[in-house]
Design a protein around this motif. Structure first.
Motif, mmCIF file in Angstrom:
data_model
loop_
_atom_site.group_PDB
_atom_site.id
_atom_site.type_symbol
_atom_site.label_atom_id
_atom_site.label_comp_id
_atom_site.label_asym_id
_atom_site.label_seq_id
_atom_site.Cartn_x
_atom_site.Cartn_y
_atom_site.Cartn_z
ATOM 1 N N ALA A 1 77.125 -64.265 74.460
ATOM 2 C CA ALA A 1 76.829 -63.127 75.343
ATOM 3 C C ALA A 1 76.539 -61.896 74.492
ATOM 4 O O ALA A 1 77.156 -61.689 73.445
ATOM 5 C CB ALA A 1 78.014 -62.851 76.263
ATOM 6 N N ALA A 2 75.576 -61.104 74.940
ATOM 7 C CA ALA A 2 75.207 -59.861 74.266
ATOM 8 C C ALA A 2 75.239 -58.726 75.275
ATOM 9 O O ALA A 2 74.766 -58.877 76.398
ATOM 10 C CB ALA A 2 73.819 -59.977 73.660
ATOM 11 N N ALA A 3 75.815 -57.605 74.870
ATOM 12 C CA ALA A 3 75.917 -56.447 75.752
ATOM 13 C C ALA A 3 74.858 -55.417 75.399
ATOM 14 O O ALA A 3 74.723 -55.018 74.241
ATOM 15 C CB ALA A 3 77.307 -55.824 75.647
ATOM 16 N N ILE A 4 74.124 -54.998 76.412
ATOM 17 C CA ILE A 4 73.188 -53.890 76.258
ATOM 18 C C ILE A 4 73.909 -52.687 76.849
ATOM 19 O O ILE A 4 73.900 -52.465 78.055
ATOM 20 C CB ILE A 4 71.855 -54.204 76.958
ATOM 21 N N ILE A 5 74.596 -51.976 75.957
ATOM 22 C CA ILE A 5 75.523 -50.913 76.361
ATOM 23 C C ILE A 5 74.810 -49.564 76.303
ATOM 24 O O ILE A 5 74.280 -49.173 75.263
ATOM 25 C CB ILE A 5 76.740 -50.884 75.419
ATOM 26 N N GLU A 6 74.844 -48.859 77.418
ATOM 27 C CA GLU A 6 74.240 -47.529 77.478
ATOM 28 C C GLU A 6 75.319 -46.459 77.511
ATOM 29 O O GLU A 6 76.358 -46.640 78.143
ATOM 30 C CB GLU A 6 73.382 -47.381 78.738
ATOM 31 N N ASP A 7 75.046 -45.351 76.829
ATOM 32 C CA ASP A 7 75.931 -44.201 76.925
ATOM 33 C C ASP A 7 75.384 -43.229 77.974
ATOM 34 O O ASP A 7 74.373 -43.508 78.621
ATOM 35 C CB ASP A 7 76.149 -43.538 75.556
ATOM 36 N N LYS A 8 76.033 -42.090 78.133
ATOM 37 C CA LYS A 8 75.632 -41.127 79.165
ATOM 38 C C LYS A 8 74.268 -40.503 78.903
ATOM 39 O O LYS A 8 73.646 -39.958 79.805
ATOM 40 C CB LYS A 8 76.693 -40.032 79.293
ATOM 41 N N LEU A 9 73.787 -40.593 77.663
ATOM 42 C CA LEU A 9 72.477 -40.037 77.310
ATOM 43 C C LEU A 9 71.351 -41.064 77.444
ATOM 44 O O LEU A 9 70.205 -40.767 77.149
ATOM 45 C CB LEU A 9 72.506 -39.493 75.879
ATOM 46 N N GLY A 10 71.711 -42.292 77.852
ATOM 47 C CA GLY A 10 70.706 -43.338 77.995
ATOM 48 C C GLY A 10 70.398 -44.070 76.701
ATOM 49 O O GLY A 10 69.456 -44.853 76.633
ATOM 50 N N ARG A 11 71.193 -43.827 75.674
ATOM 51 C CA ARG A 11 70.994 -44.530 74.405
ATOM 52 C C ARG A 11 71.690 -45.883 74.467
ATOM 53 O O ARG A 11 72.668 -46.062 75.183
ATOM 54 C CB ARG A 11 71.546 -43.709 73.242
ATOM 55 N N ILE A 12 71.206 -46.823 73.656
ATOM 56 C CA ILE A 12 71.731 -48.186 73.634
ATOM 57 C C ILE A 12 72.406 -48.433 72.289
ATOM 58 O O ILE A 12 71.892 -48.044 71.235
ATOM 59 C CB ILE A 12 70.593 -49.188 73.881
ATOM 60 N N TYR B 1 79.289 -47.984 78.555
ATOM 61 C CA TYR B 1 80.346 -47.616 77.611
ATOM 62 C C TYR B 1 81.399 -46.810 78.367
ATOM 63 O O TYR B 1 81.074 -45.875 79.091
ATOM 64 C CB TYR B 1 79.741 -46.787 76.481
ATOM 65 N N VAL B 2 82.670 -47.194 78.213
ATOM 66 C CA VAL B 2 83.755 -46.501 78.911
ATOM 67 C C VAL B 2 84.561 -45.637 77.950
ATOM 68 O O VAL B 2 84.704 -44.437 78.152
ATOM 69 C CB VAL B 2 84.684 -47.511 79.629
ATOM 70 N N SER B 3 85.094 -46.250 76.883
ATOM 71 C CA SER B 3 85.946 -45.483 75.968
ATOM 72 C C SER B 3 86.151 -46.234 74.664
ATOM 73 O O SER B 3 85.808 -47.409 74.539
ATOM 74 C CB SER B 3 87.310 -45.205 76.621
ATOM 75 N N GLY B 4 86.779 -45.536 73.721
ATOM 76 C CA GLY B 4 87.140 -46.128 72.445
ATOM 77 C C GLY B 4 86.305 -45.568 71.305
ATOM 78 O O GLY B 4 85.159 -45.180 71.491
ATOM 79 N N GLU B 5 86.913 -45.514 70.151
ATOM 80 C CA GLU B 5 86.258 -45.092 68.918
ATOM 81 C C GLU B 5 85.781 -46.350 68.207
ATOM 82 O O GLU B 5 86.589 -47.236 67.924
ATOM 83 C CB GLU B 5 87.246 -44.318 68.037
ATOM 84 N N ILE B 6 84.501 -46.447 67.920
ATOM 85 C CA ILE B 6 83.951 -47.672 67.342
ATOM 86 C C ILE B 6 84.539 -47.936 65.962
ATOM 87 O O ILE B 6 84.521 -47.081 65.081
ATOM 88 C CB ILE B 6 82.418 -47.613 67.270
ATOM 89 N N THR B 7 85.078 -49.150 65.814
ATOM 90 C CA THR B 7 85.580 -49.666 64.549
ATOM 91 C C THR B 7 84.860 -50.980 64.304
ATOM 92 O O THR B 7 84.882 -51.858 65.158
ATOM 93 C CB THR B 7 87.104 -49.930 64.624
ATOM 94 N N LEU B 8 84.210 -51.119 63.160
ATOM 95 C CA LEU B 8 83.390 -52.299 62.895
ATOM 96 C C LEU B 8 84.191 -53.419 62.237
ATOM 97 O O LEU B 8 84.931 -53.177 61.287
ATOM 98 C CB LEU B 8 82.204 -51.919 62.013
ATOM 99 N N ILE B 9 84.006 -54.655 62.735
ATOM 100 C CA ILE B 9 84.650 -55.853 62.182
ATOM 101 C C ILE B 9 83.579 -56.807 61.633
ATOM 102 O O ILE B 9 83.587 -57.148 60.462
ATOM 103 C CB ILE B 9 85.500 -56.586 63.255
ATOM 104 N N ASP B 10 82.652 -57.259 62.486
ATOM 105 C CA ASP B 10 81.595 -58.198 62.098
ATOM 106 C C ASP B 10 80.286 -57.510 61.730
ATOM 107 O O ASP B 10 79.299 -58.173 61.441
ATOM 108 C CB ASP B 10 81.315 -59.192 63.231
#
Length: 137
Positions: A5-16, A87-96
């Protein structure tokens, strides 16, 4: 066949949100829509919420199917389900991944995407062009 599964996540500015696969991973250095493998008895929305929390430390709300793409990476056959999400919340932390970006639809084609994701890049570009055409009328 591996279901992903892949998420096409939009923020409030319409960015992905897009993320780059880190070194040592399949398709390393390529950009993708974040997500992951479906676990047994898990639906796509559950998978995306779990994966994004585990791999990026963010909460999302998947809300609409965007399409399916069957793709062969050599002998590996995947079925990629794309879902639009907020996108709801959270500070992005990269793993993969080793990098991420919030980009507008018309900027997606500037990035080298993993082959299975390209179908969705093209679909998002068509949506963008349709929206622009509609505004001009």
């Amino acid at each position: 066949m591996i279901e992903v599964a892949a998420a096409i996540i939009e923020d409030k500015l319409g960015r992905i949100l897009i993320a780059r696969r880190k070194e040592g991973k399949a398709q390393e250095g390529m950009w993708e829509f974040p997500g992951g493998k479906l676990e047994k008895d898990e639906n796509i929305q559950e998978c995306l919420r779990r994966e994004l929390l585990e791999e990026m430390n963010i909460e999302i709300i998947p809300y609409e199917s965007f399409g399916v793409n069957d793709h062969h990476y050599g002998s590996t056959y995947i079925r990629l389900f794309a879902y639009k999400a907020t996108y709801v919340s959270g500070e992005i932390t990269l793993i993969d991944h080793d990098d991420y970006r919030w980009v507008y639809r018309n900027e997606l084609n500037k990035y080298k995407f993993a082959p299975a994701d390209i179908k969705f890049v093209d679909m998002l570009d068509k949506e963008y062009r349709y929206d622009i055409d509609a505004k001009l009328k």
